[in-house]
Design a protein around this motif. Structure first.
Motif, mmCIF file in Angstrom:
data_model
loop_
_atom_site.group_PDB
_atom_site.id
_atom_site.type_symbol
_atom_site.label_atom_id
_atom_site.label_comp_id
_atom_site.label_asym_id
_atom_site.label_seq_id
_atom_site.Cartn_x
_atom_site.Cartn_y
_atom_site.Cartn_z
ATOM 1 N N SER A 1 3.045 17.667 9.943
ATOM 2 C CA SER A 1 2.435 18.829 9.300
ATOM 3 C C SER A 1 1.998 18.451 7.892
ATOM 4 C CB SER A 1 3.447 19.972 9.229
ATOM 5 O OG SER A 1 4.545 19.571 8.434
ATOM 6 N N SER A 2 1.137 19.280 7.308
ATOM 7 C CA SER A 2 0.694 18.983 5.942
ATOM 8 C C SER A 2 1.860 19.126 4.968
ATOM 9 C CB SER A 2 -0.463 19.895 5.540
ATOM 10 O OG SER A 2 -0.086 21.244 5.708
ATOM 11 N N GLU A 3 2.809 20.021 5.288
ATOM 12 C CA GLU A 3 3.988 20.178 4.420
ATOM 13 C C GLU A 3 4.828 18.909 4.420
ATOM 14 O OE1 GLU A 3 3.228 22.427 6.741
ATOM 15 O OE2 GLU A 3 3.273 24.456 5.889
ATOM 16 N N LEU A 4 5.009 18.321 5.619
ATOM 17 C CA LEU A 4 5.804 17.091 5.706
ATOM 18 C C LEU A 4 5.084 15.943 4.992
ATOM 19 C CD1 LEU A 4 8.248 15.510 6.650
ATOM 20 C CD2 LEU A 4 7.193 15.249 8.896
ATOM 21 N N LEU A 5 3.771 15.900 5.186
ATOM 22 C CA LEU A 5 2.991 14.854 4.520
ATOM 23 C C LEU A 5 3.111 14.981 2.995
ATOM 24 C CD1 LEU A 5 1.413 12.684 5.985
ATOM 25 C CD2 LEU A 5 -0.682 13.958 5.539
ATOM 26 N N GLY A 6 3.064 16.227 2.515
ATOM 27 C CA GLY A 6 3.220 16.484 1.075
ATOM 28 C C GLY A 6 4.572 16.009 0.576
ATOM 29 N N LEU A 7 5.603 16.303 1.347
ATOM 30 C CA LEU A 7 6.958 15.882 0.977
ATOM 31 C C LEU A 7 7.067 14.357 0.934
ATOM 32 C CD1 LEU A 7 10.041 16.572 0.558
ATOM 33 C CD2 LEU A 7 10.271 16.400 3.035
ATOM 34 N N LEU A 8 6.512 13.692 1.947
ATOM 35 C CA LEU A 8 6.612 12.230 2.017
ATOM 36 C C LEU A 8 5.856 11.564 0.857
ATOM 37 C CD1 LEU A 8 6.282 11.531 5.865
ATOM 38 C CD2 LEU A 8 8.331 11.892 4.495
ATOM 39 N N HIS A 9 4.676 12.113 0.526
ATOM 40 C CA HIS A 9 3.924 11.556 -0.606
ATOM 41 C C HIS A 9 4.699 11.707 -1.906
ATOM 42 C CE1 HIS A 9 0.235 10.074 1.017
ATOM 43 N NE2 HIS A 9 0.105 11.142 1.769
ATOM 44 N N TYR A 10 5.360 12.842 -2.039
ATOM 45 C CA TYR A 10 6.127 13.097 -3.247
ATOM 46 C C TYR A 10 7.314 12.127 -3.340
ATOM 47 C CZ TYR A 10 8.953 15.504 -6.719
ATOM 48 O OH TYR A 10 9.717 15.798 -7.822
ATOM 49 N N LEU A 11 8.035 11.963 -2.248
ATOM 50 C CA LEU A 11 9.180 11.036 -2.237
ATOM 51 C C LEU A 11 8.712 9.609 -2.527
ATOM 52 C CD1 LEU A 11 11.118 12.398 0.879
ATOM 53 C CD2 LEU A 11 11.835 12.573 -1.510
ATOM 54 N N ALA A 12 7.565 9.250 -1.949
ATOM 55 C CA ALA A 12 7.029 7.907 -2.185
ATOM 56 C C ALA A 12 6.725 7.723 -3.663
ATOM 57 C CB ALA A 12 5.758 7.698 -1.356
ATOM 58 N N GLU A 13 6.142 8.759 -4.275
ATOM 59 C CA GLU A 13 5.805 8.637 -5.698
ATOM 60 C C GLU A 13 7.068 8.505 -6.556
ATOM 61 O OE1 GLU A 13 3.290 11.674 -7.439
ATOM 62 O OE2 GLU A 13 2.797 10.363 -9.116
ATOM 63 N N LEU A 14 8.107 9.262 -6.193
ATOM 64 C CA LEU A 14 9.380 9.151 -6.920
ATOM 65 C C LEU A 14 9.899 7.714 -6.885
ATOM 66 C CD1 LEU A 14 11.506 12.261 -5.792
ATOM 67 C CD2 LEU A 14 10.747 11.756 -8.118
ATOM 68 N N VAL A 15 9.903 7.127 -5.676
ATOM 69 C CA VAL A 15 10.417 5.759 -5.532
ATOM 70 C C VAL A 15 9.529 4.780 -6.302
ATOM 71 C CG1 VAL A 15 10.921 3.899 -3.906
ATOM 72 C CG2 VAL A 15 11.481 6.250 -3.297
ATOM 73 N N ILE A 16 8.207 4.949 -6.169
ATOM 74 C CA ILE A 16 7.281 4.031 -6.838
ATOM 75 C C ILE A 16 7.477 4.102 -8.355
ATOM 76 C CG2 ILE A 16 4.830 3.621 -7.353
ATOM 77 C CD1 ILE A 16 4.270 4.429 -4.386
ATOM 78 N N GLU A 17 7.645 5.302 -8.882
ATOM 79 C CA GLU A 17 7.763 5.451 -10.331
ATOM 80 C C GLU A 17 9.133 5.046 -10.873
ATOM 81 O OE1 GLU A 17 5.297 6.024 -12.332
ATOM 82 O OE2 GLU A 17 3.935 6.210 -10.629
ATOM 83 N N PHE A 18 10.185 5.312 -10.115
ATOM 84 C CA PHE A 18 11.529 5.053 -10.630
ATOM 85 C C PHE A 18 12.003 3.620 -10.435
ATOM 86 C CE2 PHE A 18 12.114 9.600 -11.139
ATOM 87 C CZ PHE A 18 13.009 9.666 -12.200
ATOM 88 N N LEU A 19 11.488 2.971 -9.389
ATOM 89 C CA LEU A 19 12.029 1.658 -9.038
ATOM 90 C C LEU A 19 11.138 0.531 -9.573
ATOM 91 C CD1 LEU A 19 14.576 1.425 -7.258
ATOM 92 C CD2 LEU A 19 13.089 0.760 -5.383
ATOM 93 N N PRO A 20 11.717 -0.407 -10.334
ATOM 94 C CA PRO A 20 10.906 -1.553 -10.765
ATOM 95 C C PRO A 20 10.620 -2.458 -9.568
ATOM 96 C CG PRO A 20 13.195 -1.800 -11.484
ATOM 97 C CD PRO A 20 13.104 -0.470 -10.797
ATOM 98 N N ASP A 21 9.546 -3.255 -9.655
ATOM 99 C CA ASP A 21 9.220 -4.184 -8.570
ATOM 100 C C ASP A 21 10.266 -5.301 -8.487
ATOM 101 O OD1 ASP A 21 7.013 -2.648 -8.263
ATOM 102 O OD2 ASP A 21 5.530 -4.207 -8.623
ATOM 103 N N HIS A 22 10.407 -5.844 -7.290
ATOM 104 C CA HIS A 22 11.225 -7.045 -7.058
ATOM 105 C C HIS A 22 12.692 -6.909 -7.470
ATOM 106 C CE1 HIS A 22 7.609 -9.284 -6.019
ATOM 107 N NE2 HIS A 22 7.048 -8.766 -7.089
ATOM 108 N N GLU A 23 13.225 -5.702 -7.443
ATOM 109 C CA GLU A 23 14.661 -5.539 -7.716
ATOM 110 C C GLU A 23 15.315 -4.881 -6.519
ATOM 111 O OE1 GLU A 23 16.068 -3.644 -11.303
ATOM 112 O OE2 GLU A 23 14.792 -4.962 -12.512
ATOM 113 N N PRO A 24 16.100 -5.643 -5.740
ATOM 114 C CA PRO A 24 16.734 -5.052 -4.566
ATOM 115 C C PRO A 24 17.586 -3.851 -4.958
ATOM 116 C CG PRO A 24 17.094 -7.430 -4.643
ATOM 117 C CD PRO A 24 16.464 -7.052 -5.940
#
Ligand SMILES: [Zn+2]
Length: 258
Positions: free
Chosen positions: A87-110
């Motif tokens: 659903s578009s709601e689920l897609l919205g949620l997934l994009h938001y979670l992805a952005e959180l991870v992308i913004e909070f997590l530095p690259d190459h750090e397990p």
């Protein structure tokens, strides 16, 4: 060039030239990575649908020591969120979670805890209804703040360190730090016992357990507005996808007397 293999979530993809894609991956072994999938945009690509956002894959990639981008050689689907109706709601949620991870997590750090968090949230989305998505968004926000070290403790007064009683309200400073009635002089945003209890549940339960219990919309919305402010403060800006998600974030009702 060393070859690596690990499980990963596809967080986001970009178009690169005519036939290639750049993928941002959350890998279990190497943390967040950016990689090129050569030929991924061709009609008959060996990547098939494995590069759709939030698909969990087994990925094989090469990493040149001097290169920021890894080269993805193969991707095999382990779990796809697209196996259920998207659903578009689920897609919205997934994009938001992805952005959180992308913004909070530095690259190459397990970061195994972030990987397990996303895994557990994805598992919870499988049987969830759209009404439960706001609770999942709050779960993701609060935990990303906590794992990043940006969530203040809510058990004690940030000023005098006295432990809060179960039924007590606390007052938040502009930094989001909780204070007792005495230290705050009851100034700032009031967080009542129900909201504090909800936050404690969120930090104790799995995402599935958290969304299955009935939640008071107002309390959940207040957690959302507190999380939003802490995120903006941690990242020094608002997240883009929060605009899409605003429809998932019920408005906070005015606190009486404020
Ligand atoms: Zn105090």
């Amino acid at each position: 060039m060393p070859l690596h293999q690990t499980e990963a979530f596809i967080l986001r993809t970009y178009t690169l030239q005519e036939a290639d894609k750049i993928c941002v991956l959350l890998t279990r072994d190497a943390g967040k990575l950016r990689g090129v999938a050569h030929g991924a945009r061709r009609l008959k690509s060996r990547f098939g649908s494995s590069l759709e956002p939030f698909t969990e894959v087994s990925v094989t990639y090469f990493q040149k020591e001097t290169r920021e981008l890894v080269s993805i050689s193969s991707c095999e689907i382990l779990h796809s969120p697209f196996s259920t109706t998207m659903s578009s709601e689920l897609l919205g949620l997934l994009h938001y979670l992805a952005e959180l991870v992308i913004e909070f997590l530095p690259d190459h750090e397990p970061n195994d805890r972030v990987y397990r968090l996303i895994s557990a949230i994805m598992e919870a989305t499988a049987g969830a209804t759209a009404e439960q998505f706001p609770a999942l968004a709050r779960y993701g926000e609060i935990w990303m703040l906590k794992l990043g070290g940006y969530l203040p403790g809510f058990r004690r007064c940030a000023e005098c360190s006295s432990e809060f009683l179960r039924q007590q309200s606390v007052w938040l400073t502009s930094d989001g730090a909780p204070q007792c009635a005495g230290c705050s002089a009851r100034r700032g945003e009031e967080m009542n016992a129900d909201v504090r209890l909800l936050l404690a549940d969120l930090l104790r339960q799995s995402p599935k357990e958290f969304i299955e219990a009935r939640r008071e919309t107002g309390a959940l919305a207040q957690i959302g507005s507190i999380a939003g402010r802490l995120i903006a403060r941690a990242l020094e800006r608002d997240l883009k996808s929060i605009l899409i998600l605003d429809q998932l974030r019920p408005k906070v009702e005015a606190v009486p007397g404020s």
